[in-house]
Design an enzyme around this catalytic site. Structure first.
Site, mmCIF file in Angstrom:
data_model
loop_
_atom_site.group_PDB
_atom_site.id
_atom_site.type_symbol
_atom_site.label_atom_id
_atom_site.label_comp_id
_atom_site.label_asym_id
_atom_site.label_seq_id
_atom_site.Cartn_x
_atom_site.Cartn_y
_atom_site.Cartn_z
ATOM 1 N N CYS A 4 0.845 -1.200 0.000
ATOM 2 C CA CYS A 4 0.000 0.000 0.000
ATOM 3 C C CYS A 4 0.883 1.253 0.000
ATOM 4 O O CYS A 4 1.700 1.451 0.899
ATOM 5 C CB CYS A 4 -0.921 -0.004 1.219
ATOM 6 S SG CYS A 4 -1.807 1.546 1.440
ATOM 7 N N ASN A 87 -13.547 9.905 -0.868
ATOM 8 C CA ASN A 87 -14.097 9.023 -1.887
ATOM 9 C C ASN A 87 -14.060 7.609 -1.316
ATOM 10 O O ASN A 87 -12.987 7.076 -1.049
ATOM 11 C CB ASN A 87 -13.259 9.113 -3.171
ATOM 12 C CG ASN A 87 -13.278 10.507 -3.777
ATOM 13 O OD1 ASN A 87 -14.283 11.207 -3.713
ATOM 14 N ND2 ASN A 87 -12.160 10.921 -4.346
ATOM 15 N N HIS A 98 -6.403 3.100 0.700
ATOM 16 C CA HIS A 98 -6.021 3.365 2.095
ATOM 17 C C HIS A 98 -6.820 4.621 2.440
ATOM 18 O O HIS A 98 -6.644 5.675 1.801
ATOM 19 C CB HIS A 98 -4.510 3.593 2.205
ATOM 20 C CG HIS A 98 -4.019 3.908 3.591
ATOM 21 N ND1 HIS A 98 -2.996 3.207 4.214
ATOM 22 C CD2 HIS A 98 -4.384 4.876 4.474
ATOM 23 C CE1 HIS A 98 -2.770 3.710 5.412
ATOM 24 N NE2 HIS A 98 -3.608 4.739 5.598
ATOM 25 N N HIS A 100 -8.511 7.911 3.146
ATOM 26 C CA HIS A 100 -7.919 9.252 3.168
ATOM 27 C C HIS A 100 -8.975 10.307 2.920
ATOM 28 O O HIS A 100 -9.990 10.052 2.275
ATOM 29 C CB HIS A 100 -6.800 9.364 2.125
ATOM 30 C CG HIS A 100 -7.226 9.035 0.728
ATOM 31 N ND1 HIS A 100 -7.312 7.730 0.275
ATOM 32 C CD2 HIS A 100 -7.612 9.806 -0.301
ATOM 33 C CE1 HIS A 100 -7.718 7.734 -0.986
ATOM 34 N NE2 HIS A 100 -7.923 8.982 -1.355
HETATM 35 P P1 5GP Z 1 -8.635 9.018 -4.446
HETATM 36 O O1 5GP Z 1 -8.893 9.097 -5.916
HETATM 37 O O2 5GP Z 1 -8.318 7.603 -4.017
HETATM 38 O O3 5GP Z 1 -9.712 9.657 -3.608
HETATM 39 O O4 5GP Z 1 -7.349 9.916 -4.184
HETATM 40 C C1 5GP Z 1 -6.053 9.419 -4.282
HETATM 41 C C2 5GP Z 1 -5.138 10.619 -4.346
HETATM 42 O O5 5GP Z 1 -3.837 10.182 -4.060
HETATM 43 C C3 5GP Z 1 -5.090 11.289 -5.708
HETATM 44 O O6 5GP Z 1 -5.479 12.659 -5.582
HETATM 45 C C4 5GP Z 1 -3.635 11.141 -6.143
HETATM 46 O O7 5GP Z 1 -3.157 12.280 -6.804
HETATM 47 C C5 5GP Z 1 -2.927 10.903 -4.828
HETATM 48 N N1 5GP Z 1 -1.739 10.075 -4.919
HETATM 49 C C6 5GP Z 1 -1.614 8.886 -5.553
HETATM 50 N N2 5GP Z 1 -0.373 8.378 -5.392
HETATM 51 C C7 5GP Z 1 0.288 9.276 -4.620
HETATM 52 C C8 5GP Z 1 1.623 9.310 -4.106
HETATM 53 O O8 5GP Z 1 2.449 8.419 -4.313
HETATM 54 N N3 5GP Z 1 1.974 10.393 -3.357
HETATM 55 C C9 5GP Z 1 1.096 11.395 -3.088
HETATM 56 N N4 5GP Z 1 1.527 12.416 -2.347
HETATM 57 N N5 5GP Z 1 -0.169 11.400 -3.568
HETATM 58 C C10 5GP Z 1 -0.562 10.352 -4.322
HETATM 59 ZN ZN ZN Z 2 -2.276 1.354 3.623
#
Ligand code: 5GP
Ligand code: ZN
Length: 119
Positions: A4, A87, A98, A100
């Site tokens: 993860c 989300n 994970h 967030h």
């Molecule tokens: P989700 O779409 O799951 O709600 O948001 C995931 C977020 O994680 C996205 O906005 C994406 O830009 C961010 N993200 C994905 N991989 C990484 C990473 O390795 N580092 C950081 N800082 N953000 C990440």
């Molecule tokens: Zn995790």
């Protein structure tokens, strides 16, 4: 969870721009920001999504931590205006499994939110 990406960030195994941290949660800049301030607030312990919050105590503790983080981020970025977005699940747009919260600030989303509500 060993594969993860957010666990790895939480444990300092891969770099991130950390802006806030307690023993329970960590907040860092999103890699692909959609606004001048786009911070991800995550629990350090792995949970895939909100559905995995099993007890009332667990929910209360996490939300208290997250809301304290939003207050700290408001101070850091000198604002009282932000969007706090979770989300939950693939169909809701979750791409990293994970748990967030997106803390988004510095952009006026009122028009976009109104348009989305009418769509
Ligand atoms: P989700 O779409 O799951 O709600 O948001 C995931 C977020 O994680 C996205 O906005 C994406 O830009 C961010 N993200 C994905 N991989 C990484 C990473 O390795 N580092 C950081 N800082 N953000 C990440
Ligand atoms: Zn995790």
């Amino acid at each position: 969870m060993s594969d993860c990406i957010f666990c790895k960030i939480a444990h300092g195994e891969i770099p991130a721009e950390v802006v806030y941290e307690t023993d329970k949660i960590i907040a860092f800049n999103d890699l692909h920001p959609v606004a001048p301030v786009h911070v991800l607030i995550i629990p350090k312990a792995h949970l895939a999504d909100m559905n995995e919050l099993a007890s009332s105590d667990q929910r209360a503790e996490l939300m208290e931590e997250v809301l304290q983080a939003t207050q700290a981020l408001c101070k850091l970025y000198h604002t009282r205006s932000f969007n706090l977005i979770n989300n939950c699940g693939q169909e809701a747009g979750q791409s990293v499994f994970h748990l967030h919260f997106h803390f988004i600030s510095g952009v006026d989303l009122t028009q976009k939110i109104a348009a989305a509500a009418q769509a």
